[in-house]
Scaffold this active site. Structure first.
Site, PDB file in Angstrom:
ATOM      1  CE  LYS A   1      -4.048  -2.049   1.931  1.00 34.73           C
ATOM      2  NZ  LYS A   1      -5.263  -1.956   2.654  1.00 34.73           N
TER       3      LYS A   1
ATOM      4  CD  GLU B   1      -4.503   6.167   4.110  1.00 37.05           C
ATOM      5  OE1 GLU B   1      -3.798   5.659   3.229  1.00 37.05           O
ATOM      6  OE2 GLU B   1      -5.625   5.734   4.417  1.00 37.05           O
TER       7      GLU B   1
ATOM      8  NE  ARG C   1      -8.938  -9.050  -4.435  1.00 44.04           N
ATOM      9  CZ  ARG C   1     -10.014  -8.474  -3.917  1.00 44.04           C
ATOM     10  NH1 ARG C   1     -11.180  -8.600  -4.533  1.00 44.04           N
ATOM     11  NH2 ARG C   1      -9.967  -7.770  -2.812  1.00 44.04           N
TER      12      ARG C   1
ATOM     13  CG  HIS D   1     -12.433  -1.663   9.012  1.00 47.04           C
ATOM     14  ND1 HIS D   1     -12.819  -0.347   8.998  1.00 47.04           N
ATOM     15  CD2 HIS D   1     -11.756  -1.852  10.166  1.00 47.04           C
ATOM     16  CE1 HIS D   1     -12.379   0.236  10.114  1.00 47.04           C
ATOM     17  NE2 HIS D   1     -11.752  -0.652  10.831  1.00 47.04           N
TER      18      HIS D   1
HETATM   19  P1  ADP Z   1      -8.074  -3.397   3.467  1.00 47.79           P
HETATM   20  O1  ADP Z   1      -7.200  -3.606   2.286  1.00 47.79           O
HETATM   21  O2  ADP Z   1      -7.522  -4.024   4.724  1.00 47.79           O
HETATM   22  O3  ADP Z   1      -9.510  -3.718   3.219  1.00 47.79           O
HETATM   23  P2  ADP Z   1      -8.481  -0.537   2.991  1.00 47.79           P
HETATM   24  O4  ADP Z   1      -7.379   0.433   2.938  1.00 47.79           O
HETATM   25  O5  ADP Z   1      -9.125  -0.924   1.700  1.00 47.79           O
HETATM   26  O6  ADP Z   1      -7.995  -1.812   3.814  1.00 47.79           O
HETATM   27  O7  ADP Z   1      -9.624   0.022   3.959  1.00 47.79           O
HETATM   28  C1  ADP Z   1     -10.751  -0.739   4.310  1.00 47.79           C
HETATM   29  C2  ADP Z   1     -11.719   0.101   5.108  1.00 47.79           C
HETATM   30  O8  ADP Z   1     -11.063   0.657   6.265  1.00 47.79           O
HETATM   31  C3  ADP Z   1     -12.256   1.311   4.366  1.00 47.79           C
HETATM   32  O9  ADP Z   1     -13.386   1.012   3.566  1.00 47.79           O
HETATM   33  C4  ADP Z   1     -12.614   2.199   5.540  1.00 47.79           C
HETATM   34  O10 ADP Z   1     -13.804   1.737   6.155  1.00 47.79           O
HETATM   35  C5  ADP Z   1     -11.483   1.975   6.527  1.00 47.79           C
HETATM   36  N1  ADP Z   1     -10.354   2.922   6.304  1.00 47.79           N
HETATM   37  C6  ADP Z   1      -9.180   2.679   5.681  1.00 47.79           C
HETATM   38  N2  ADP Z   1      -8.390   3.787   5.623  1.00 47.79           N
HETATM   39  C7  ADP Z   1      -9.079   4.781   6.217  1.00 47.79           C
HETATM   40  C8  ADP Z   1      -8.823   6.193   6.466  1.00 47.79           C
HETATM   41  N3  ADP Z   1      -7.680   6.787   6.093  1.00 47.79           N
HETATM   42  N4  ADP Z   1      -9.790   6.890   7.102  1.00 47.79           N
HETATM   43  C9  ADP Z   1     -10.958   6.319   7.504  1.00 47.79           C
HETATM   44  N5  ADP Z   1     -11.245   5.014   7.303  1.00 47.79           N
HETATM   45  C10 ADP Z   1     -10.334   4.230   6.674  1.00 47.79           C
END
Ligand code: ADP
Length: 444
Positions: free
Chosen positions: A116, A200, A289, A234
């Site tokens: 990431k 982040e 994917r 999540h």
């Molecule tokens: P993963 O790959 O583990 O699924 P992601 O980066 O796609 O992680 O994030 C999954 C979820 O986590 C998002 O849909 C959101 O709900 C929460 N999330 C991730 N990053 C943030 C952020 N910077 N601020 C608020 N929520 C976040």
């Protein structure tokens, strides 16, 4: 087109891929564990290769066995579906060495996007908006606190190799860093074998919006967005689309295509974003994917995305231009997980009765049937129910009807939760953020 393709997956997505392959004229092969020997994708395949292991997950994760099986039966390509080997760059590299086509992007692109921190850098360079954060892994809490002071609290600590929402920690003040950092690092180490984490800005009141992309290594097109903010832990529960105005879709869509083209992307991809309450977008990650919720996009664009991904892997160029993609009506997908609808604890077991709805605009992607023994060792997705209608209101009404016609006896499911969400005023008013479930505890 390929003559024979090996599916390295199970459940509803194995069946979805099998349908696409057969329709394209390919022979369908599947490698499977003991728990799935009587499953529909195995029964409907032309060639089934048992790969039984003491740990059921290894039947799908032991990639040398998958390569061996593909070579033994002369499969020209392997379809990984989602999960399992779909984002495993070592596996993709082995396919490349063996001259077997991996249906998805190259190992180099998967390595880049699987990290990431690197993905953020690449997409920022390509012009995508990203949230403020660390551009390198963060190892100590003092380092973390310095960055957090710069970008402002709250922040979120995430695993560089992350997926499935595992390990993420929200931090509101400096004193929380010691334990949050340790927790995220140890979760990352045990889940991904990589303890690198980054920081982040935590986007408050955000919505999760993602774009569906298809690229052929040179050019990319997008199929619009999906709204996926209804999540538990999540993880998505209900997805729908479209969500944005045509102007915003066009703007962000052009950027995601530029991002895909910048890394030479080939195949299906999803670009995930958070959107804050003022409408700003922040890139989260690329899922390299097919995705569980691709179905929503298929219903509103009329394109068979899984087939398109296979055709691109077989060497075709993009068969149409951006102008030819049109969005029509509204689609909603409810994930029917075999789980307790209050605490989301998995509920494996035998389906003593099983009936799914049908009718205008209703689609059910599932491997479930009467007598199906839902194993406890895999994820709990039992079915995906998708309803299309000309408007969101009609799609909601149609989904309620569809859910009320669903009979699943033997396991608990989240259907009762979906039913109450579909009548809840904030949901109806589109007033939804990723905290929706936590903010509506009365729904549970
Ligand atoms: P993963 O790959 O583990 O699924 P992601 O980066 O796609 O992680 O994030 C999954 C979820 O986590 C998002 O849909 C959101 O709900 C929460 N999330 C991730 N990053 C943030 C952020 N910077 N601020 C608020 N929520 C976040």
């Amino acid at each position: 087109m390929f003559e024979r393709v090996l599916i390295a997956n199970r459940g509803e997505i194995a069946l979805r891929i099998s349908r696409a392959l057969r329709t394209l004229g390919c022979e369908v092969a599947i490698i499977h564990g003991r728990e799935d020997r009587l499953s529909l994708p195995v029964r409907f395949s032309d060639i089934a290769i048992p790969n039984y292991s003491a740990n059921p997950l290894d039947s799908y994760l032991d990639y040398e066995k998958v390569i061996e099986a593909a070579k033994e039966i002369g499969a020209q390509a392997i379809h990984p579906g989602y999960g399992f080997l779909a984002e495993n760059a070592d596996f993709v590299r082995r396919c490349e060495e063996e001259g077997i086509t991996f249906i998805g992007p190259s190992s180099d692109v998967i390595s880049l996007l699987g990290d990431k921190i690197e993905a953020r850098k690449a997409m920022e360079a390509a012009g995508l908006p990203v949230a403020k954060g660390s551009s390198e892994p963060v190892a100590s809490s003092s380092e973390a606190a310095t960055i957090a002071t710069e970008i402002g609290y709250p922040v979120i600590i995430k695993a560089a190799a992350g997926g499935g929402g595992i390990g993420m920690q929200i931090v509101h003040q400096e004193s929380e860093f010691d334990s949050a950092l340790n927790l995220c690092q140890s979760r990352a180490r045990s889940a991904f074998g990589d303890e690198r984490v980054f920081i982040e800005k935590y986007i408050e009141g955000a919505q999760h919006i993602e774009f569906q992309v298809l690229a052929d290594g040179k050019n990319a097109i997008h199929f619009g967005e999906r709204f996926c903010s209804i999540q538990r832990r999540h993880q998505k529960l209900l997805e729908e689309g479209p969500w944005l105005s045509p102007e915003v879709r066009e703007e962000i869509g052009a950027r995601v295509c530029a991002g895909a083209e910048a890394v030479g992307y080939k195949g299906l991809a999803t670009f995930e974003f958070l959107r804050d309450s003022s409408g700003e977008f922040y890139f989260l990650e690329v899922n390299p994917r097919v995705q569980v919720e691709h179905t929503v996009t298929e219903m509103i664009t009329g394109h068979d995305l899984v087939s398109l991904g296979i055709r691109i892997a077989a060497g075709e160029s993009l068969p149409f231009t951006q102008d030819e993609i049109e969005i029509s009506g509204h689609a909603i997908q409810c994930r029917i997980n075999a789980e307790d609808p209050v605490n989301f604890v998995p509920s494996p077991g035998r389906l003593w009765d099983c009936h799914f709805p049908a009718g205008f605009g209703v689609r059910v992607d599932t491997h479930a049937h009467v007598g199906y023994e839902m194993p406890g060792c895999f994820d709990s997705l039992l079915a995906k129910m998708i309803v299309w209608a000309p408007t969101r209101e009609d799609a909601i009404a149609g989904m309620k009807t569809a859910l009320s016609e669903t009979v699943l006896v033997g396991v608990d499911t989240v259907i009762p939760l979906h039913k109450v969400i579909l009548s809840e005023p904030d949901y109806l008013a589109r007033d939804i953020t990723i905290q929706y479930i936590e903010e509506h505890p009365n729904l549970l």
